[in-house]
Design an enzyme around this catalytic site. Structure first.
Site, PDB file in Angstrom:
ATOM      1  N   ASP A  36     -10.688 -20.273  -5.117  1.00 15.41           N
ATOM      2  CA  ASP A  36     -11.461 -21.184  -4.998  1.00 15.41           C
ATOM      3  C   ASP A  36     -11.409 -21.898  -3.799  1.00 15.41           C
ATOM      4  O   ASP A  36     -12.308 -22.611  -3.426  1.00 15.41           O
ATOM      5  CB  ASP A  36     -11.071 -22.118  -6.185  1.00 15.41           C
ATOM      6  CG  ASP A  36     -11.526 -21.552  -7.579  1.00 15.41           C
ATOM      7  OD1 ASP A  36     -12.463 -20.583  -7.657  1.00 15.41           O
ATOM      8  OD2 ASP A  36     -11.298 -21.901  -8.587  1.00 15.41           O
ATOM      9  N   GLY A  66       1.654  -9.079  -7.566  1.00 13.66           N
ATOM     10  CA  GLY A  66       2.020  -8.668  -8.905  1.00 13.66           C
ATOM     11  C   GLY A  66       1.793  -9.943  -9.746  1.00 13.66           C
ATOM     12  O   GLY A  66       1.329 -10.913  -9.488  1.00 13.66           O
ATOM     13  N   GLU A 100       3.086 -21.776 -12.102  1.00 11.67           N
ATOM     14  CA  GLU A 100       3.494 -22.645 -11.253  1.00 11.67           C
ATOM     15  C   GLU A 100       3.436 -24.259 -11.886  1.00 11.67           C
ATOM     16  O   GLU A 100       4.260 -25.014 -11.563  1.00 11.67           O
ATOM     17  CB  GLU A 100       2.510 -22.640  -9.928  1.00 11.67           C
ATOM     18  CG  GLU A 100       2.852 -21.416  -9.240  1.00 11.67           C
ATOM     19  CD  GLU A 100       1.957 -21.506  -7.811  1.00 11.67           C
ATOM     20  OE1 GLU A 100       1.998 -20.652  -7.020  1.00 11.67           O
ATOM     21  OE2 GLU A 100       1.031 -22.517  -7.846  1.00 11.67           O
TER      22      GLU A 100
END
Length: 244
Positions: A36, A66, A100
Site C-alpha cells: 500500500d 516467511g 507488529e
C-alpha cells in the site's frame, strides 16, 4: 547588528544528572503494509524523519520473509521510542502487520512507547469496528487462524483506533508527512536533552545568553560563547536552542 560574548564557566556534578528511565536505540519504528505505502507515503515519511535527525528503524525493508515476525524485528520495536502505525486498506490482510501492531501496543503498556496512528486511506471507524477491508481480511483469517490470534488482533485494532492520530482524508500528502515528522520532533527535543537537566550553574549562564539574544528586537545578533574546552559551551547553546 550587535555582537556579544559569554564566558562559559560551567561545572556538572555527576550525582546531580538525572538518568533516563531507559535507553532507546531508535526514535521511530514504522509499521506499514508494503504493497500500500512502501514506495510512496512511507518513503516520503522516512525521508522527512531522517532530515530532522530522527533515527528510524529501516532494515525491516529486507526482513519481511516467511509467515512469522522475526526476533530482530521484535527487538527493534522494543528499542523504539515511537511506534508509527500506518493503517492502510490492506494493513489487516497481513498477519505480520497485525503481530507488529500487537507488539507495539504491548510496548506502550510495558515500556512507555508512544503510539502515532496514521489512518491512510481508511476511516478510524473501519479500523475500530473491523469493517470494510478490515472486515474482509478477518473473514479470510478466520479460515486459517486460531481464536486466540483473532481475538488478539481484533483487540489491537480496536485499541489503536481509540488513540488520537493523523488522517490522510482531504490532506495534501506532503503536508501530512511534514506535520507528522514535525510533531514527533517537537516531542523528542526535551527527551533528547534529559541528561543535561540539573547541571550545576547552568541556569544563570543560559539566562545570560537569552538576555543577549534580545528576543522580539528587530535586529540580527551574533553571540559568541567563549571558554576552554570542556566547560559546557555546546551544552549551553543546545539548552538555549531548546528553550526557545
Amino acid at each position: 547588528m550587535a555582537s556579544t560574548s559569554v564566558h562559559a564557566g560551567v561545572a556538572a556534578s555527576s550525582s546531580s544528572i538525572q538518568r533516563p528511565r531507559r535507553s532507546w536505540k531508535y526514535h521511530v519504528f514504522l509499521s506499514f503494509r508494503g504493497e500500500d505505502t512502501r514506495t510512496g507515503f512511507i518513503s516520503h515519511l522516512y525521508a522527512a524523519l531522517t532530515r530532522k535527525g530522527i533515527t528510524t528503524y529501516k532494515d525491516y525493508f529486507n526482513l519481511r520473509k516467511g509467515g512469522f515476525i522475526s526476533h530482530e524485528l521484535l527487538n527493534a520495536i522494543e528499542d523504539s521510542m515511537f511506534g508509527v502505525i500506518v493503517l492502510s486498506p490492506n494493513y489487516a490482510s497481513s498477519t505480520w502487520c497485525l503481530d507488529e501492531l500487537s507488539k507495539i501496543l504491548d510496548c506502550k503498556n510495558d515500556l512507555g512507547q508512544q503510539i502515532v496512528p496514521v489512518f491512510y486511506g481508511v476511516e478510524p471507524s473501519d479500523v475500530r469496528y473491523h469493517k470494510g477491508t478490515f472486515g474482509e481480511a478477518f473473514k479470510k483469517h478466520e479460515q486459517r487462524q486460531d481464536s486466540e490470534n483473532l481475538k488478539r488482533w481484533r483487540d489491537a485494532l480496536t485499541q489503536v483506533a481509540s488513540y488520537s492520530g493523523w488522517s490522510s482524508k482531504n490532506q495534501n500528502e506532503a503536508t501530512l508527512v511534514e506535520n507528522i515528522s514535525q510533531s514527533i520532533h517537537k516531542i523528542l527535543i526535551p527527551n533528547l536533552s534529559s541528561s543535561m537537566k540539573n547541571l550545576v550553574g547552568i541556569d544563570s549562564r543560559v539566562e545570560q545568553v537569552i538576555n543577549h539574544i534580545g528576543i522580539g528586537l528587530d535586529d540580527v545578533r551574533y553571540i559568541g560563547i567563549c571558554g576552554m574546552g570542556g566547560l559546557g559551551k555546546t551544552t549551553i547553546a543546545r539548552i538555549v536552542y531548546e528553550a526557545l
